[in-house]
Write a protein that holds these residues in place. Sequence first.
Motif, mmCIF file in Angstrom:
data_model
loop_
_atom_site.group_PDB
_atom_site.id
_atom_site.type_symbol
_atom_site.label_atom_id
_atom_site.label_comp_id
_atom_site.label_asym_id
_atom_site.label_seq_id
_atom_site.Cartn_x
_atom_site.Cartn_y
_atom_site.Cartn_z
ATOM 1 N N GLY A 47 -2.093 21.767 12.774
ATOM 2 C CA GLY A 47 -1.749 21.272 11.448
ATOM 3 C C GLY A 47 -2.110 19.834 11.206
ATOM 4 N N PHE A 48 -2.681 19.183 12.211
ATOM 5 C CA PHE A 48 -3.071 17.798 12.064
ATOM 6 C C PHE A 48 -4.535 17.632 12.419
ATOM 7 N N ASP A 49 -5.139 16.572 11.934
ATOM 8 C CA ASP A 49 -6.496 16.242 12.335
ATOM 9 C C ASP A 49 -6.545 14.768 12.678
ATOM 10 N N GLN A 50 -7.681 14.288 13.080
ATOM 11 C CA GLN A 50 -7.794 12.929 13.567
ATOM 12 C C GLN A 50 -7.501 11.891 12.496
ATOM 13 N N ALA A 51 -7.732 12.255 11.233
ATOM 14 C CA ALA A 51 -7.530 11.297 10.149
ATOM 15 C C ALA A 51 -6.146 11.374 9.530
ATOM 16 N N ALA A 52 -5.317 12.337 9.974
ATOM 17 C CA ALA A 52 -4.016 12.521 9.338
ATOM 18 C C ALA A 52 -3.150 11.275 9.474
ATOM 19 N N GLY A 53 -3.159 10.666 10.645
ATOM 20 C CA GLY A 53 -2.364 9.469 10.842
ATOM 21 C C GLY A 53 -2.831 8.316 9.984
ATOM 22 N N LEU A 54 -4.144 8.186 9.839
ATOM 23 C CA LEU A 54 -4.690 7.115 9.016
ATOM 24 C C LEU A 54 -4.296 7.284 7.563
ATOM 25 N N ARG A 55 -4.309 8.530 7.086
ATOM 26 C CA ARG A 55 -3.946 8.767 5.696
ATOM 27 C C ARG A 55 -2.486 8.469 5.438
ATOM 28 N N GLY A 56 -1.665 8.543 6.467
ATOM 29 C CA GLY A 56 -0.243 8.280 6.315
ATOM 30 C C GLY A 56 0.117 6.818 6.384
ATOM 31 N N GLU A 57 -0.828 5.977 6.785
ATOM 32 C CA GLU A 57 -0.574 4.552 6.888
ATOM 33 C C GLU A 57 -0.711 3.891 5.517
ATOM 34 N N PRO A 58 0.030 2.800 5.283
ATOM 35 C CA PRO A 58 -0.153 2.069 4.026
ATOM 36 C C PRO A 58 -1.538 1.479 3.952
ATOM 37 N N PRO A 59 -2.057 1.228 2.742
ATOM 38 C CA PRO A 59 -3.404 0.696 2.588
ATOM 39 C C PRO A 59 -3.576 -0.638 3.316
ATOM 40 N N VAL A 60 -4.674 -0.786 4.000
ATOM 41 C CA VAL A 60 -4.986 -2.041 4.676
ATOM 42 C C VAL A 60 -6.381 -2.459 4.264
ATOM 43 N N GLY A 61 -6.749 -3.663 4.658
ATOM 44 C CA GLY A 61 -8.082 -4.149 4.328
ATOM 45 C C GLY A 61 -8.093 -4.794 2.965
ATOM 46 N N GLY A 62 -9.280 -5.168 2.544
ATOM 47 C CA GLY A 62 -9.430 -5.877 1.289
ATOM 48 C C GLY A 62 -9.381 -4.963 0.093
ATOM 49 N N ASP A 74 -11.558 -19.471 -11.933
ATOM 50 C CA ASP A 74 -10.403 -20.241 -11.459
ATOM 51 C C ASP A 74 -9.952 -19.741 -10.094
ATOM 52 N N PRO A 75 -10.314 -20.431 -9.008
ATOM 53 C CA PRO A 75 -9.951 -19.967 -7.669
ATOM 54 C C PRO A 75 -8.452 -20.000 -7.391
ATOM 55 N N SER A 76 -7.673 -20.669 -8.255
ATOM 56 C CA SER A 76 -6.222 -20.685 -8.047
ATOM 57 C C SER A 76 -5.577 -19.356 -8.426
ATOM 58 N N ILE A 77 -6.298 -18.525 -9.170
ATOM 59 C CA ILE A 77 -5.791 -17.193 -9.521
ATOM 60 C C ILE A 77 -6.307 -16.219 -8.473
ATOM 61 N N ALA A 78 -5.416 -15.724 -7.637
ATOM 62 C CA ALA A 78 -5.838 -14.894 -6.510
ATOM 63 C C ALA A 78 -4.794 -13.826 -6.219
ATOM 64 N N HIS A 79 -5.177 -12.879 -5.377
ATOM 65 C CA HIS A 79 -4.283 -11.810 -4.911
ATOM 66 C C HIS A 79 -3.706 -10.988 -6.071
ATOM 67 N N LEU A 80 -4.519 -10.753 -7.081
ATOM 68 C CA LEU A 80 -4.050 -9.983 -8.232
ATOM 69 C C LEU A 80 -3.896 -8.514 -7.858
ATOM 70 N N GLU A 81 -2.796 -7.917 -8.286
ATOM 71 C CA GLU A 81 -2.607 -6.483 -8.078
ATOM 72 C C GLU A 81 -1.648 -5.858 -9.078
ATOM 73 N N PHE A 99 -8.825 -10.281 -6.161
ATOM 74 C CA PHE A 99 -7.845 -9.204 -6.075
ATOM 75 C C PHE A 99 -7.218 -9.089 -4.691
ATOM 76 N N ALA A 100 -6.017 -8.522 -4.672
ATOM 77 C CA ALA A 100 -5.233 -8.454 -3.441
ATOM 78 C C ALA A 100 -5.751 -7.361 -2.512
ATOM 79 N N SER A 101 -5.451 -7.521 -1.233
ATOM 80 C CA SER A 101 -5.786 -6.488 -0.260
ATOM 81 C C SER A 101 -5.103 -5.181 -0.641
#
Length: 265
Positions: free
Chosen positions: A5-20, A82-89, A129-131
């Motif tokens: 019932g599981f595959d190699q990517a199942a754990g990755l899909r269950g993790e919160p989003p990471v990266g940029g 404007d570089p002061s505006i960052a991490h928008l989400e 934009f935010a990660s």
Amino acid sequence: MFEPGFDQAAGLRGEPPVGGPVLVPVSSPAQPARAYEWLCTLATALTAEGRAVVIVDGTATEARSRDRHDGAHLGLMRVLQDPSIAHLEHPLDGADWLVMPGAAGLQALQETAQAAGSQVALSRLLTPFASGAVVLLFAPAFSLAGLLHGLGARALVPVIEQPQSSIDAYGAVKLLDAAGLAPVLAPLASGAPAALQTVVHTVIDTAQRHLGLSLDSWPVATWALRAQESAMERPRPTHAHGYHGLVPGASRTGRSTVAAPSLWS
């Protein structure tokens, strides 16, 4: 990893989003308002997957107000400058997703792509934009082609129950394919699924006959997963170019983009 019932990517899909942040290009039809329900459907599906969604509406012109600092109404050009505006989400008003007009910023980024390459332009686009954020760039096919030329990215082409839809969709497919992108049809049925399938089949058959292109068509239930899997990541930083082209109307051709009215702005 090998449990039933599981595959190699199942754990990755269950993790919160990471990266940029990542980009999902979406081609707007000749009358953008007709696709807003489609766009909201995609944004809602991504939000249900736990993703922060930002809609950059390249069919709407940025306002001049600087009262807000979450990106809304300030628009894409403002946050690029404007570089002061960052991490928008997320919007400050508690809406489900952040919506930004972006016609002027998109035009400037096309100039960046022309002068320094599409990867530089893509990097500049995603910088504010935010990660983990998914940026839906809703823009005419010719604008997406100019910005992302040669990157081989998946670009979603809405197909809706409208007489003009087959013409809009085929025109977008032709432009995107010629620019080295990979268009994919994304039909949304609201009341007449059979009529919509006729439109989809017409576009697929025409693309096969005239372009030699085998088009994919994504069912609505798969949009969120497939959009995330095919989304474009920010390229690694490079110091090869210093030109960002973030000056409105700076195109050497002297041409400017006239944005269509938008319900978002």
